[in-house]
Write a protein that holds these residues in place. Sequence first.
Motif, PDB file in Angstrom:
ATOM      1  N   UNK A   1       0.829  -1.212   0.000  1.00  0.00           N
ATOM      2  CA  UNK A   1       0.000   0.000   0.000  1.00  0.00           C
ATOM      3  C   UNK A   1       0.859   1.255   0.000  1.00  0.00           C
ATOM      4  N   UNK A   2       1.968   1.232   0.740  1.00  0.00           N
ATOM      5  CA  UNK A   2       2.828   2.402   0.814  1.00  0.00           C
ATOM      6  C   UNK A   2       3.741   2.353   2.021  1.00  0.00           C
ATOM      7  N   UNK A   3       4.339   3.496   2.343  1.00  0.00           N
ATOM      8  CA  UNK A   3       5.279   3.612   3.455  1.00  0.00           C
ATOM      9  C   UNK A   3       4.664   4.441   4.579  1.00  0.00           C
ATOM     10  N   UNK A   4       4.821   3.943   5.786  1.00  0.00           N
ATOM     11  CA  UNK A   4       4.245   4.618   6.946  1.00  0.00           C
ATOM     12  C   UNK A   4       5.308   4.765   8.032  1.00  0.00           C
ATOM     13  N   UNK A   5       5.469   5.991   8.531  1.00  0.00           N
ATOM     14  CA  UNK A   5       6.404   6.204   9.627  1.00  0.00           C
ATOM     15  C   UNK A   5       5.749   5.781  10.935  1.00  0.00           C
ATOM     16  N   UNK A   6       6.499   5.044  11.758  1.00  0.00           N
ATOM     17  CA  UNK A   6       5.991   4.559  13.036  1.00  0.00           C
ATOM     18  C   UNK A   6       6.352   5.556  14.130  1.00  0.00           C
ATOM     19  N   UNK A   7       5.342   6.000  14.861  1.00  0.00           N
ATOM     20  CA  UNK A   7       5.580   6.993  15.909  1.00  0.00           C
ATOM     21  C   UNK A   7       6.342   6.397  17.083  1.00  0.00           C
ATOM     22  N   UNK A   8       6.037   5.133  17.418  1.00  0.00           N
ATOM     23  CA  UNK A   8       6.686   4.472  18.543  1.00  0.00           C
ATOM     24  C   UNK A   8       7.016   3.037  18.164  1.00  0.00           C
ATOM     25  N   UNK A   9       8.095   2.516  18.722  1.00  0.00           N
ATOM     26  CA  UNK A   9       8.452   1.112  18.551  1.00  0.00           C
ATOM     27  C   UNK A   9       8.738   0.525  19.926  1.00  0.00           C
ATOM     28  N   UNK A  10       8.524  -0.767  20.059  1.00  0.00           N
ATOM     29  CA  UNK A  10       8.691  -1.404  21.360  1.00  0.00           C
ATOM     30  C   UNK A  10       9.993  -2.186  21.488  1.00  0.00           C
ATOM     31  N   UNK A  11      10.888  -2.035  20.490  1.00  0.00           N
ATOM     32  CA  UNK A  11      12.148  -2.771  20.521  1.00  0.00           C
ATOM     33  C   UNK A  11      13.211  -1.982  19.772  1.00  0.00           C
ATOM     34  N   UNK A  12      14.419  -2.013  20.268  1.00  0.00           N
ATOM     35  CA  UNK A  12      15.553  -1.384  19.586  1.00  0.00           C
ATOM     36  C   UNK A  12      15.912  -2.242  18.381  1.00  0.00           C
ATOM     37  N   UNK A  13      15.691  -1.716  17.181  1.00  0.00           N
ATOM     38  CA  UNK A  13      15.854  -2.513  15.968  1.00  0.00           C
ATOM     39  C   UNK A  13      17.294  -2.905  15.699  1.00  0.00           C
ATOM     40  N   UNK A  14      18.248  -2.156  16.219  1.00  0.00           N
ATOM     41  CA  UNK A  14      19.655  -2.418  15.916  1.00  0.00           C
ATOM     42  C   UNK A  14      20.384  -3.195  17.015  1.00  0.00           C
ATOM     43  N   UNK A  15      19.730  -3.493  18.126  1.00  0.00           N
ATOM     44  CA  UNK A  15      20.410  -4.098  19.275  1.00  0.00           C
ATOM     45  C   UNK A  15      20.942  -5.496  18.973  1.00  0.00           C
ATOM     46  N   UNK A  16      20.309  -6.210  18.044  1.00  0.00           N
ATOM     47  CA  UNK A  16      20.755  -7.575  17.748  1.00  0.00           C
ATOM     48  C   UNK A  16      22.206  -7.614  17.263  1.00  0.00           C
TER      49      UNK A  16
END
Length: 319
Positions: free
Chosen positions: A228-243
């Motif tokens: 459908x498209x691209x949506x910016x997320x206002x909040x995330x519940x996990x650090x995406x780069x921590x892995x």
Amino acid sequence: MAPSSKAVKQAIHWMLRLRESGNDPVLAQQCERWRNTQHEHELAWQRVTSLQQDLDLRAIPGAGVALQTLETSQRSLHRRQALKLLGGAAMIGSASWLAKDLDTISAWTSDYATATGERRTVHLPDGSLLQLNTRTAVDLAFTEQQRMVRLKHGELMLTCSQTPYKGQPLLVQTRDALLEGFEGRFVVRQDPDCTRVSVSQGRVAIHHPGTGELQWMADGQNWRIDAVGAQRLAQVDMDAAAWADGLIVTRDMRLADFLAQVSRYRHGYLGCSDDIADLRLSGVFRLENPDQLLQLLPQTLPVQLRQRTRWWIRIERVA
């Protein structure tokens, strides 16, 4: 470079002969000479042994039969046919266990791949740094015309080289998007229903097909991209780069979602009962031993672990 189906079949042949001989030293030397004859032979051997380790042939019914079936087949199999046969035979005895691990088989036809729980770092020809998370497969297309990383499945972190490279953009292609990275670092994850992008440094552009327009993602932003498209997320519940540092860092994360993340790093079933799925969890957790990580949950939540086998764990409310 992916090995040919002929080289893969030869590697399977050597593996079976060694197993049947009890790892006879003379035969082992002959296999070593075959591996050293061509780089493709060694690559095929690494792919086959990697798959064997990931499936744990001694523990999964049907996996050994799968390799025997490939070896004794009376007709030459195209690589895709061989992979389907291998997947089908292995699932005879372990369908539910193996269902979410079938992506591992695509490692045979990928330039770089990781098994369950594995992380890998690759230095790209332009000086960029590519890091692969668990269960990830990518292809590279670095030519005179382009620099492209194709994410087939899983998750990657790309640290862009700060040195210009022949004026070519650095691209990441997923099922949902074509991304262009500029100086900085970003994470891309291919989920079943979307692509998730997290920009740690610099900026990333989304190329919109047809219009040629660019949509910019800035430092510190998280995005979800689908058909459908691209949506910016206002909040995330996990650090995406921590892995990349061997961690899961959560911020008020649902227990069910947390377990879904942990399950990416281990084999077998991991879930929880519905009545505790919405319990919230915040903290820093190390990934090197997922099962040991799970032992921490009863210390912070009113839950208990119910374990039937090594491969089956369910989290339930304390009675």
